[in-house]
Scaffold this active site. Structure first.
Site, PDB file in Angstrom:
ATOM      1  N   GLU A   1       0.840  -1.207   0.000  1.00 22.77           N
ATOM      2  CA  GLU A   1       0.000   0.000   0.000  1.00 22.77           C
ATOM      3  C   GLU A   1       0.873   1.255   0.000  1.00 22.77           C
ATOM      4  OE1 GLU A   1      -3.121   2.099  -0.696  1.00 22.77           O
ATOM      5  OE2 GLU A   1      -3.393  -0.058  -0.431  1.00 22.77           O
TER       6      GLU A   1
ATOM      7  N   LYS B   1      -1.129   3.269 -12.511  1.00 22.30           N
ATOM      8  CA  LYS B   1      -1.879   3.291 -11.248  1.00 22.30           C
ATOM      9  C   LYS B   1      -2.675   2.003 -11.062  1.00 22.30           C
ATOM     10  CE  LYS B   1      -2.757   8.067 -10.163  1.00 22.30           C
ATOM     11  NZ  LYS B   1      -3.794   9.091 -10.063  1.00 22.30           N
ATOM     12  N   ASP B   2      -3.298   1.525 -12.131  1.00 25.11           N
ATOM     13  CA  ASP B   2      -4.075   0.285 -12.046  1.00 25.11           C
ATOM     14  C   ASP B   2      -3.189  -0.910 -11.707  1.00 25.11           C
ATOM     15  OD1 ASP B   2      -6.322   1.752 -12.679  1.00 25.11           O
ATOM     16  OD2 ASP B   2      -6.528   0.956 -14.713  1.00 25.11           O
TER      17      ASP B   2
END
Length: 136
Positions: A79, A105-106
């Protein structure tokens, strides 16, 4: 003040930390920032408490504790990395949509999801037999 002095001031502002305590302070600032600004990080941190409580309740072995803690930290670290990717992409694109920015980002978000699913699978391997033995 000439341009050379201005550039030196900028470099001093972004240069290396002067000592270890300054490095620790910046690291703690980063942890505080991600917990404050990222809802997903707060969710991962809170959900990470559940397997710790289950490990305590079921009196897991030392190796099981190590594996559980490793999985929790792996999700949290992913994360962190996802948030870093998102921020860098936003910086580079100046918050403008670009298909490659979306792709990056994906993919980073997908890495977090895969890690979380891996951790859930490990939790099932550790805790499912304990639930079955304890309740049946």
């Amino acid at each position: 003040m000439d341009l050379k002095e201005t550039n030196k001031e900028k470099m001093d502002a972004i240069g290396k930390n002067p000592n270890f305590l300054a490095s620790v302070k910046h690291a703690l600032d980063g942890i505080q920032t991600i917990l404050k600004e990222e809802q997903n990080m707060r969710c991962h941190a809170l959900l990470g408490i559940i397997p710790l409580l289950l490990a305590w309740y079921f009196q897991c072995s030392t190796i099981e504790w190590i594996i559980i803690i490793f999985c929790i930290f792996l999700v949290v670290i992913m994360e962190f990395l996802n948030t870093i990717f998102e921020n860098v992409v936003d910086l580079v694109t100046d918050f403008e949509f670009h298909p490659l920015a979306k792709k990056a980002k994906d993919i980073a978000a997908g890495a977090v999801l895969v890690t979380a699913l891996f951790s859930i699978a490990i939790a099932l391997i550790i805790f499912l037999p304990k639930f079955i033995t304890f309740y049946f």
